[in-house]
Every structure is written in C-alpha cells, then in structure tokens.
Design a protein around this motif. Structure first.
Motif, PDB file in Angstrom:
ATOM      1  N   GLN A 183      34.775  29.748  53.333  1.00  0.00           N
ATOM      2  CA  GLN A 183      34.031  29.743  52.079  1.00  0.00           C
ATOM      3  C   GLN A 183      34.755  30.523  50.994  1.00  0.00           C
ATOM      4  O   GLN A 183      34.853  30.065  49.854  1.00  0.00           O
ATOM      5  CB  GLN A 183      32.629  30.300  52.301  1.00  0.00           C
ATOM      6  CG  GLN A 183      31.696  29.192  52.735  1.00  0.00           C
ATOM      7  CD  GLN A 183      30.298  29.681  52.991  1.00  0.00           C
ATOM      8  OE1 GLN A 183      29.937  30.782  52.588  1.00  0.00           O
ATOM      9  NE2 GLN A 183      29.515  28.866  53.656  1.00  0.00           N
ATOM     10  N   ALA A 184      35.293  31.675  51.357  1.00  0.00           N
ATOM     11  CA  ALA A 184      36.054  32.468  50.398  1.00  0.00           C
ATOM     12  C   ALA A 184      37.282  31.684  49.942  1.00  0.00           C
ATOM     13  O   ALA A 184      37.632  31.667  48.761  1.00  0.00           O
ATOM     14  CB  ALA A 184      36.455  33.793  51.022  1.00  0.00           C
ATOM     15  N   ILE A 212      44.012  36.029  50.497  1.00  0.00           N
ATOM     16  CA  ILE A 212      43.113  36.531  51.530  1.00  0.00           C
ATOM     17  C   ILE A 212      43.902  37.312  52.578  1.00  0.00           C
ATOM     18  O   ILE A 212      43.424  38.283  53.139  1.00  0.00           O
ATOM     19  CB  ILE A 212      42.323  35.369  52.157  1.00  0.00           C
ATOM     20  CG1 ILE A 212      41.353  34.816  51.125  1.00  0.00           C
ATOM     21  CG2 ILE A 212      41.557  35.821  53.395  1.00  0.00           C
ATOM     22  CD1 ILE A 212      40.570  33.627  51.564  1.00  0.00           C
ATOM     23  N   GLU A 213      45.156  36.899  52.802  1.00  0.00           N
ATOM     24  CA  GLU A 213      45.999  37.618  53.751  1.00  0.00           C
ATOM     25  C   GLU A 213      46.562  38.911  53.151  1.00  0.00           C
ATOM     26  O   GLU A 213      47.405  39.559  53.762  1.00  0.00           O
ATOM     27  CB  GLU A 213      47.152  36.720  54.220  1.00  0.00           C
ATOM     28  CG  GLU A 213      46.753  35.730  55.277  1.00  0.00           C
ATOM     29  CD  GLU A 213      47.948  34.928  55.754  1.00  0.00           C
ATOM     30  OE1 GLU A 213      48.535  35.284  56.780  1.00  0.00           O
ATOM     31  OE2 GLU A 213      48.302  33.939  55.081  1.00  0.00           O
ATOM     32  N   GLU A 240      39.147  39.447  38.062  1.00  0.00           N
ATOM     33  CA  GLU A 240      37.910  40.026  38.581  1.00  0.00           C
ATOM     34  C   GLU A 240      37.264  39.131  39.621  1.00  0.00           C
ATOM     35  O   GLU A 240      36.847  39.574  40.685  1.00  0.00           O
ATOM     36  CB  GLU A 240      36.923  40.248  37.433  1.00  0.00           C
ATOM     37  CG  GLU A 240      36.950  41.664  36.915  1.00  0.00           C
ATOM     38  CD  GLU A 240      36.131  41.793  35.654  1.00  0.00           C
ATOM     39  OE1 GLU A 240      35.133  41.057  35.514  1.00  0.00           O
ATOM     40  OE2 GLU A 240      36.507  42.619  34.805  1.00  0.00           O
ATOM     41  N   LYS A 241      37.213  37.859  39.294  1.00  0.00           N
ATOM     42  CA  LYS A 241      36.551  36.921  40.209  1.00  0.00           C
ATOM     43  C   LYS A 241      37.278  36.863  41.546  1.00  0.00           C
ATOM     44  O   LYS A 241      36.661  36.901  42.598  1.00  0.00           O
ATOM     45  CB  LYS A 241      36.495  35.526  39.585  1.00  0.00           C
ATOM     46  CG  LYS A 241      35.379  35.353  38.579  1.00  0.00           C
ATOM     47  CD  LYS A 241      35.384  33.913  38.076  1.00  0.00           C
ATOM     48  CE  LYS A 241      34.462  33.740  36.875  1.00  0.00           C
ATOM     49  NZ  LYS A 241      34.849  32.545  36.102  1.00  0.00           N
ATOM     50  N   LEU A 246      37.555  38.605  47.287  1.00  0.00           N
ATOM     51  CA  LEU A 246      38.343  39.259  48.329  1.00  0.00           C
ATOM     52  C   LEU A 246      37.618  40.469  48.912  1.00  0.00           C
ATOM     53  O   LEU A 246      37.557  40.625  50.136  1.00  0.00           O
ATOM     54  CB  LEU A 246      39.711  39.689  47.777  1.00  0.00           C
ATOM     55  CG  LEU A 246      40.673  38.553  47.425  1.00  0.00           C
ATOM     56  CD1 LEU A 246      41.984  39.110  46.882  1.00  0.00           C
ATOM     57  CD2 LEU A 246      40.949  37.678  48.645  1.00  0.00           C
ATOM     58  N   THR A 247      37.076  41.307  48.043  1.00  0.00           N
ATOM     59  CA  THR A 247      36.421  42.516  48.581  1.00  0.00           C
ATOM     60  C   THR A 247      35.137  42.144  49.318  1.00  0.00           C
ATOM     61  O   THR A 247      34.820  42.729  50.340  1.00  0.00           O
ATOM     62  CB  THR A 247      36.107  43.554  47.482  1.00  0.00           C
ATOM     63  OG1 THR A 247      35.602  42.853  46.350  1.00  0.00           O
ATOM     64  CG2 THR A 247      37.330  44.346  47.080  1.00  0.00           C
ATOM     65  N   ASP A 248      34.420  41.146  48.784  1.00  0.00           N
ATOM     66  CA  ASP A 248      33.206  40.703  49.482  1.00  0.00           C
ATOM     67  C   ASP A 248      33.547  40.236  50.891  1.00  0.00           C
ATOM     68  O   ASP A 248      32.893  40.610  51.858  1.00  0.00           O
ATOM     69  CB  ASP A 248      32.539  39.539  48.737  1.00  0.00           C
ATOM     70  CG  ASP A 248      31.723  40.027  47.553  1.00  0.00           C
ATOM     71  OD1 ASP A 248      31.621  41.266  47.406  1.00  0.00           O
ATOM     72  OD2 ASP A 248      31.209  39.189  46.794  1.00  0.00           O
ATOM     73  N   LEU A 249      34.591  39.414  50.975  1.00  0.00           N
ATOM     74  CA  LEU A 249      34.967  38.873  52.276  1.00  0.00           C
ATOM     75  C   LEU A 249      35.376  39.990  53.217  1.00  0.00           C
ATOM     76  O   LEU A 249      34.942  40.056  54.367  1.00  0.00           O
ATOM     77  CB  LEU A 249      36.121  37.873  52.121  1.00  0.00           C
ATOM     78  CG  LEU A 249      36.673  37.317  53.429  1.00  0.00           C
ATOM     79  CD1 LEU A 249      35.655  36.410  54.107  1.00  0.00           C
ATOM     80  CD2 LEU A 249      37.976  36.555  53.207  1.00  0.00           C
TER      81      LEU A 249
END
Ligand code: GDP
Ligand code: MG
Length: 715
Positions: A183-184, A212-213, A240-241, A246-249
């Motif tokens: 999803q991310a 993401i990596e 920002e988005k 990334l931080t949420d994931l």
C-alpha cells in the motif's frame, strides 16, 4: 558494423572478471570510473558483424545505495543504459545470487543470466533445470564455466549474438511485499509519477521501492528535487507526502511485526526466489543436512493432499472459534441496544422524532454495531494467519485451483483481501489486481472479487444464520465461503471463455518464511480493521439509515386513514397493521411493492426489497434496513426483541427465505463504492454498469432457482 554495450554484473566472486577475460582476451582497458577510485575494466569482442564493448561492473549484492560499489554499478546501468546486462549468477549459490537478479528485473533492465560455476554446482550434487528457471523468470539463461575460457563461454556468445539480433526482453515483475508495504509502495509510486520525480531514469515503482528501502542517494534526490524546483508549494508537498508515507510505514511495521521495511522487502524477495527454486528448478542429489524450519513446515502445510485438508480445517476452526468466543459479548451489545431502545421508548413522546431515534438510528445502526465482537474475533484470527505467513500458503495452494478456472496465481491475494475467508473489502481487492500483468486475467479477477464475503456482507449472513440456523453457525459460515468461491470461480471461467478469452500467463508465488506473530501486531491489525467497521457504521451507515428511514416514513398515511381496522382482535395487532399500512404507503414501501412482482420468484417480499435496494449503497444497510422496517411495523410492542428473534418469529419468513437472501446478498451488485473503483480500474464506466447488471441478474437466477426448487420440495 554496429557497436553495442554489454555490462557484466553480479555478486562479488561470482566469476565476473574471469568471464570478462574469457570473452575479451587481451583486448582490454583498465581505468577508474569517473570521479571514484573503483576499477573500471572495458574490453571488446566481435560477434558476426557486431562489436560489443564489455564493461566489468563492480560486484554487488544489491542495487540499493548502501556502498560505493553499488552506487557506481547502479549509476552506470541507469545513466549509460547498456544494451544488455549479463548477470553472472553463481550456480552453486543460486538463492543468494538471484536476489540481485530480481532487482535488475524490478528496474526494468534488459537482463540475461550467465549461470556460472556450473562445474562447482555439479560437484556439490546440485542439478538445475535451466529451461524452467528461464521460463519462470522470463529471462534468457545460459550455463557457463568461466574458468574453462573460450570453451566454457561459447554458449554465452552464441546467445548474445542471437538475442541481440532478436530483441532482448525487458522483464517486468511486480513482487508483492505484503499488504502494508504494497500500500505504501502504491502511494509513493503515484506521488513519484505525479511529480515526475526521476521518471526519465527509473520506473516509478522502482524509485518508490528504493525510497522504502531507505536508499540514501534517492532520499537525497527527493530533498534536492525540492531545492531545485524552489520552495513552491507542490514540491514542498512532494517531500512531505513521501516522508509521511515512509515514517507511517516504518512505525507501523515496527509496531505490528517488530521489523523494518528493508527487512520485510528482503524477506519477500527471498520468498519469491525460494518459490521459484521450489518448483523443480533445483534438485539436490543428497539431502541437505539442515533444512530450514520453514521448509520443513511447508513440507506438511503445503503438501499436495495434507495441505488442502489442513487449510480447510483451519478455516473451519476459524469460524468455530469466532462464533464461540463472540457469543457472550454479542449478547451484551444486544441488551445494551435493547435497553437504549426501551429507554427512548419510555422517555420520549410518540411522534416522528421518537420514530427516527428508535427505528432509524438505534435499530438501524445498532443492528450493524451488534456484530462488532463477531467481526473483531474474525479479524483477530485472520490477523494471526496473515502475520504468521500462513495466508501466503493458502494463496499458494489455491493457485493450483485457480489455473483451472482461467485465473492467475496473482488473483488469489485480491480474492482473499476482498473477503475470501471473511471480512475483507472489495475495494482494496480490486486495487490489488494491479499486480496482474495480463489484462484479460486482470479483468476476470476484477469482475469476480466482489463475490467474496466482505465485512459488510458478514452481518447480513450472521443475522440470518442466528435467526434460522442457530445450531450450525460455523458450518453454515463455512458453506457460505465454499459457495461464494465456487460462484466466483465458475463466473471467472465463464468470462475467460467469452468476454475476456485468452492465453494463461505463467506465475510464481511468493512464500515468506514463517514467523511467530507478535501480540501487538495482531492486536493492531485487528483493531485497525474493527475500527474501520465501527467508523463506517457511525457515519455512512448512519446517514443511509436515516435517509432510508425517511423514505420509509414519508409520505405518511392521510389523516382519514382508518386507524383501527375492524377485524383485529387486539389493539396491538391493530397498531401493527396500521404501521404496516403506513410503511407500504411510503416512498420506499411503494418501490418495494413495485418490485415484488419479480422478486417474489426468489421469495423476497416488499420489505426485503427495500433492504436490498438500500444494500446497494453499502451491504450492511440490508441489516439496518430490515431492523428499521421490522421495528416500524412493531412500534408499541412492550418488549424489544432482538432482530434475529423478530425475524425468526415473523410469519413471512422461513429458513428457505433466509437461504435465498444469503445467496442473493452474496452475488448481487457490488456496493456503490466498489462499482466506482471497479470502473476506474477497468478503465471504463461500462464495466461498472456491466458488473451491476450481470451480478444482479446472476444473483437473482441463483436465488430464484434455489427458492423455487426448495419450495417445490416443501421447505
Ligand atoms: P569476481 O569477483 O566476480 O570478479 O570473480 P572472479 O572472476 O575474480 O572469480 C572468483 C573466483 O572464482 C576465482 O578464483 C575464479 O578462478 C573462480 N571461478 C570463476 N568462474 C569459475 C567457474 O566457472 N568454475 C570454477 N570452478 N571457478 C570459477
Ligand atoms: Mg572482479
């Protein structure tokens, strides 16, 4: 005479330099890559009338910017754009070496494999089915023994000459990295595309994957992308988005799996590789002394005969536990809503407001919320299956079945996400079909995932089961699951032999290693989904409930309508009849009555029709509308019965009606949101319309057939 560039890439010690020397002989040039002191070797070789410039890239294990070598190799590949990448793979160490291969493929590069060290592999008793490996990966594979010089590399030269005249393919693979990462990934991919970030160099999905990596170089470029474009609003938002996703994931994975994105991605990549190797690519002639625990578990859990038997048992037990453990809390909630209804009844004066509060809100939303404990327990058990890695095995086993029906292995996950076991949602299921590359297979999947038993259909089934089949709850839920899968697969087969007919494409399944689910992970996954359900009941369902209540109340009966109808024995019956007459007179009542001529075939009276029309907005509404419709006809009764008991005592209902309604609810038009999503993913609103018409027709056919057959047999 044409010239082309070939890059040799691979893990350190896979034999790149040896192969390079064998191919180029003396015609080489050694220098450094511009700006860095990493050795750069180039050489030449001519085949027929083509001269190849061969570049020996630094050895790397991955293409993420963790080391200088990796940056150099990656920059060369993306900037210099060689015509062919020859990936040297150590055949005696296939699993680890293919990790890099996957990344070339994900980067969308024209890659072929030189399967080197074949002599070493042979000595260790490993035999490799080269054709199978090549067809599963969809990449040319040639065995080499670089140390034997010209003799060991003949075949590679032949292949290069031949591939070059033809067209070397650019394999594209979309590995699934599990729901959270996927999803991310999708979100970032969309952002990357929207902002044209590096899209001229890399595929957007690849860039998203690297972010993401936690790839330093690409992360830095995100920051620079911003500086370059000034501090305009859109670029600020881009950084920002991206960072928000990334931080949420990262924090989500930390909480749920106590792991981090890079590890999860590596896990799934190895899972993907192992699943390829498992399909008969590698045969080990003597038993490996230490099989991994995961492999040993899979020997039993995905065994040809034992596997499906265990799977069926697991799913049955899931329903059994769900019903057993939720019984008590469901009872509590029922009495809470009954008390609220009773309290409102005694405090408030008769009138529209009272009717709205009791019939519209408490009975409507309460009917849906009453199932929260059940849904929560189901999500809980599913979260355990998912986090442990077993769900991926379920998909693996179902894949064998799917091919028979013209679907693809990648269709399995969308089906499970949509509620294949229970309690999903077709919207993410429809989105998940993006992993399917063949449009025809994707369409067949897209059009049939709404047949699964999403979280919104569950309360409808639960209500009908509780009212009429109390004694066999788990069994019925199990049968419902089987019927919905059978229906979906048969319809898929129908579509694949008519409107989306075509060839099947090959498939590889990812099998991540088993892991012990963490307590926090399971709780969070359960809670997230339960909360979504509650939120929906409190917002969308509440709104629709109120609208439907209004439709069921207005226009009201004219003043001069006789309040008491002569033949009734008691006042209570008279009240009841009056309310029924009022409901029939209302807008919704008229609509329901108008449809009765047709729906009577399937055993549906006008009140069920109202509920089903409302269900198109959201399936839970079937329950809340039945609640409202029945309580509208019931105002004035002393005791507030639970909806299930009311249904089972209603003279218009029998078990056969419930079966027919279950079948209809299972198959008829997807809810409004799903239809919009389906139309968007299919690329045309016509497909949305098709799905509404086809599914409703199909559902009606099945419900009618069962109802008529059942009636004639005297049920
Ligand atoms: P690089 O790090 O990828 O450049 O690997 P090298 O070319 O330096 O090779 C590493 C070692 O593997 C050397 O000792 C080579 O002689 C050996 N080697 C390379 N190819 C083969 C092969 O096909 N068979 C065998 N047995 N050894 C090989
Ligand atoms: Mg070397």
């Amino acid at each position: 005479m044409t010239t082309s560039t070939i890059a040799l890439a691979g893990n350190p010690n896979s034999g790149k330099t040896t192969l390079f020397n064998a191919l180029t002989g003396a015609r080489q040039h050694v220098g450094n890559y511009p700006g860095v002191t990493v050795e750069k070797k180039t050489g030449r070789v001519s085949i027929d009338d083509t001269t190849f410039t061969i570049v020996d890239l630094p050895g790397t294990y991955s293409l993420t910017a963790y080391s200088l070598e990796e940056v150099v190799a990656r920059d060369f590949l993306s900037m210099e754009k060689p015509d062919i990448i020859v990936n040297i793979v150590d055949a005696s160490n296939l699993e680890r070496n293919l990790y890099l291969t996957l990344q070339f493929m994900e980067m969308g590069l024209p890659v072929c494999i030189a399967l080197n060290m074949m002599d070493v592999a042979k000595k260790r008793g490993i035999s490799i089915d080269i054709e199978k490996l090549s067809s599963l990966l969809d990449v040319p594979v040639v065995p080499t023994i670089a140390r034997q010089g010209k003799k060991g590399t003949e075949k590679l030269l032949e292949m290069l000459a031949c591939e070059f005249n033809g067209t070397i393919g650019r394999p594209s693979i979309n590995i699934s990295y599990g729901n959270d990462v996927d999803q991310a990934l999708m979100k970032i991919e969309t952002l990357v595309k929207e902002h044209g970030f590096l899209t001229h160099i890399y595929p957007a999905r690849w860039t998203a994957l690297k972010l993401i990596e936690n790839d330093d170089q690409i992360l830095q470029l995100v920051r620079e992308h911003q500086a370059e474009k000034g501090t305009g609003e859109t670029t600020t938002l881009f950084m920002e988005k991206v960072f928000n996703v990334l931080t949420d994931l990262a924090s989500h994975l930390e909480l749920t799996l106590q792991s981090y994105p890079e590890a999860i991605i590596a896990d799934y990549r190895y899972g993907y590789i192992r699943s390829i190797l498992k399909q008969g690519v590698i045969t080990q002639n003597h038993d490996r002394s230490r099989l991994e625990i995961s492999d040993r578990m899979d020997k039993v859990l995905t065994h040809r005969l034992l596997g499906p038997a265990i799977m069926v048992t697991v799913i049955y037990l899931l329903y059994h536990f769900t019903f057993t453990y939720s019984e008590v809390p469901v009872g509590w909630l029922e009495s809470i809503f009954a008390m609220a209804g009773g309290a409102a009844d005694s405090i408030m004066a008769d009138g529209l407001l009272k009717s709205l509060i009791i019939s519209g809100i408490i009975d409507g939303v309460g009917g849906v919320l009453g199932f929260v404990p059940l849904i929560m327990f189901m999500f809980f058990f599913i979260a355990i299956l998912e986090d442990s890695g077993y769900l991926a095995r379920v998909a693996f086993m179902l894949d064998r079945v799917f091919r028979v029906f013209g679907l693809h292995g990648s269709s399995v996950m969308p089906f499970i996400v949509s509620g294949g076991i229970g309690g999903g949602c077709a919207v993410p299921g429809i989105m998940a079909t993006r992993t399917l590359k063949s449009r025809k297979e994707r369409m067949a999947t897209l059009l049939t995932v709404p047949f699964m038993n999403c979280g919104a259909k569950l309360p409808v089934f639960m209500l009908l089961i509780a009212a009429f089949f109390e004694a066999h709850r788990a069994l019925l839920m199990f049968l419902i699951t089987i019927v919905s899968w059978t229906g979906a697969l048969l319809v898929a087969k129908l579509f694949r032999s008519t409107i989306v007919r075509g060839e099947a494409t090959p498939f590889i399944m990812e099998l991540p290693t088993y892991r012990l689910p963490t307590v926090t992970g399971v709780i969070i996954h359960t809670w997230e989904r339960t909360w979504q359900y509650i939120k929906k009941a409190g917002t969308v369902i509440l709104a629709i409930s109120v609208i439907l209540w209004a439709m069921m109340t207005f226009p009201s009966l004219p003043e001069d309508h006789p309040k008491y109808i002569g033949n009734s024995n008691t006042t209570m019956d008279a009240n009841d009849e009056h309310a029924q007459a009022a409901l029939r007179h209302s807008l919704a009542g008229r609509l329901g009555t108008a449809l009765e001529g047709v729906t009577a075939w399937a055993g549906f009276d006008w009140r069920i029709n109202i509920a089903l029309v409302g269900g198109f907005a959201a399936k839970e509404v079937v329950v809340s509308t039945l609640g409202t419709a029945l309580s509208l006809g019931e105002i004035g009764e002393e005791e507030t019965l639970s909806l299930a008991r009311t249904l089972s005592q209603d003279p218009g209902w029998r078990p056969l009606t419930a079966v027919s309604l279950i079948l209809f609810t299972m198959f008829y038009a997807p809810c409004f949101v799903s239809v919009v999503c389906l139309a968007r993913e299919a690329g045309s609103w016509k497909w949305g319309l098709f799905s509404v018409v086809f599914n409703t027709g199909f559902a009606f056919l099945i419900a009618t057939a069962v109802y008529q057959a059942g009636s004639s047999m005297g049920f």
